[in-house]
Design an enzyme around this catalytic site. Structure first.
Site, short mmCIF file in Angstrom:
data_model
loop_
_atom_site.label_atom_id
_atom_site.label_comp_id
_atom_site.label_asym_id
_atom_site.label_seq_id
_atom_site.Cartn_x
_atom_site.Cartn_y
_atom_site.Cartn_z
N ARG A 58 1.35 -9.56 8.19
CA ARG A 58 2.74 -9.34 8.59
C ARG A 58 2.88 -8.39 9.77
O ARG A 58 3.95 -8.23 10.32
CB ARG A 58 3.54 -8.84 7.39
CG ARG A 58 4.85 -9.53 7.26
CD ARG A 58 5.37 -9.45 5.86
NE ARG A 58 4.66 -10.36 4.99
CZ ARG A 58 5.00 -10.59 3.73
NH1 ARG A 58 6.01 -9.96 3.22
NH2 ARG A 58 4.33 -11.44 3.00
N HIS A 94 -5.60 -13.00 11.22
CA HIS A 94 -4.86 -11.74 11.20
C HIS A 94 -5.78 -10.52 11.14
O HIS A 94 -5.37 -9.46 10.67
CB HIS A 94 -3.87 -11.68 10.04
CG HIS A 94 -2.92 -12.83 10.00
ND1 HIS A 94 -2.11 -13.15 11.06
CD2 HIS A 94 -2.66 -13.76 9.04
CE1 HIS A 94 -1.39 -14.22 10.75
NE2 HIS A 94 -1.71 -14.61 9.54
N PRO A 126 0.83 -1.22 0.00
CA PRO A 126 0.00 0.00 0.00
C PRO A 126 0.86 1.27 0.00
O PRO A 126 1.45 1.62 1.01
CB PRO A 126 -0.81 -0.11 1.30
CG PRO A 126 -0.61 -1.48 1.81
CD PRO A 126 0.68 -1.97 1.24
N GLU A 127 0.94 1.90 -1.16
CA GLU A 127 1.58 3.20 -1.26
C GLU A 127 0.45 4.21 -1.45
O GLU A 127 -0.72 3.87 -1.30
CB GLU A 127 2.56 3.22 -2.45
CG GLU A 127 3.61 2.10 -2.36
CD GLU A 127 4.58 2.09 -3.53
OE1 GLU A 127 4.79 3.15 -4.14
OE2 GLU A 127 5.11 1.02 -3.85
#
Length: 283
Positions: free
Chosen positions: A113, A94, A2-3
């Site tokens: 992550r 998650h 995600p930018e």
DNA sequence: ATTTCATCCTGGAGGC
DNA sequence: TGCCTCCAGGATGAAA
């Protein structure tokens, strides 16, 4: 990952889905991703009963503001996702935060992550960064790429480091990540290892323009999904097939057919065409 | 002050 | 098939 374009797409999706909705419960499943404040349990209770007033983006961060003056700041990191789902839909592994809404749906923060982070603000002052904003490092972020003028950009480039590394430094210009830094440098015809300050003014101006145009195009195409990225609806981005160099090592350049090369700069892989992207030297 | 580097974390890929 | 190792990388905070 995600930018800026991916976060912008998530923000746009959230605006359609959750604006004006009431918060009925805020549940933190994985406390490790909460960076602020320490007593976040108290804070989360204060949002219950508020409505969602605004969804904003700053660089790669997402801000959901509530009518009570509070806000939640989300940094997606590498694999973070923000999805809107039915509250009774199965909860995947998650899932770290759930924001239950009055319409039976909920916002879910999912991040395998766990490089993502979350900050809760009791009161958000968008004009003057207060102590809370400082805790989240918002004051250290450089300007939004779309706000950078060519003149300002030439000032930003006054550094001896590799331009690629420099573009990834969020305190200089905020929002670029590995994908769009590589793509912008290709579009501008600049070798990623070029010392930032060695870039001639004409190329610097061109890079300033290509950064904006690449980001705009990526936003329009829903961002890039390499693996994990999904928008608020769970859909993949469509910009992957438009990438010219990123993760195309060994494959022919779209312009000159020279094999794309890979180079590690500042611990990050950089992809470039050795023919289309000359290395500018001398300071 | 500026820049570099190890660290966090999990899943996917490749080797055997 | 299954185990092992390696690798990806955004941001941070310590070190150079």
């Amino acid at each position: 990952m995600p930018e800026l374009p991916e976060v912008e797409n998530i923000a746009q999706g959230l605006r359609h889905e959750i604006l004006k909705c009431g918060v009925t419960r805020m549940q933190v499943i994985q406390p490790a991703i909460i960076r602020f404040p320490r007593n976040w349990r108290k804070i989360t209770k204060r949002f219950v009963g508020d409505n969602i007033e605004q969804v904003a983006r700053r660089a790669k961060r997402l801000i959901i503001a509530f009518t009570g003056g509070g806000a939640i700041l989300i940094q997606l990191g590498m694999t973070g996702k923000v999805l809107v789902a039915d509250a009774d839909a199965p909860v995947v592994k998650h899932t770290h935060v759930r924001i239950r809404l009055s319409n039976g749906r909920e916002v879910r923060l999912i991040d395998p992550r766990r490089f993502g982070r979350v900050w809760f603000f009791a009161h958000l002052d968008s004009v003057h960064p207060d102590a809370e904003m400082e805790a989240a490092g918002m004051g250290r972020l450089g300007p939004e790429p779309f706000d950078v003028t060519p003149k300002k950009f030439r000032e930003i480039l006054q550094s001896s480091r590799a331009v690629k590394t420099h573009l990834l430094d969020q305190s200089r210009i905020a929002g670029l990540g590995n994908i769009y830094a590589d793509e912008s440098l290709f579009a501008a015809g600049i070798h990623p290892a070029t010392p930032a300050a060695a870039i001639p003014p004409a190329q610097a101006d061109k890079l300033c323009r290509t950064i904006k145009s690449i980001l705009r195009r990526a936003i329009r195409h829903g961002g890039t999904t390499l693996l994990d990225y999904r928008n608020a609806y769970g859909e993949m981005g469509r910009f992957l097939k438009m990438l010219k160099v990123y993760q195309r090592t060994g494959r022919p350049c779209h312009v000159c057919h020279t094999p794309i090369q890979r180079l590690v700069l500042g611990g990050r892989s950089s992809h470039y065409c050795p023919k289309c992207q000359p290395l500018f030297q001398k300071i």
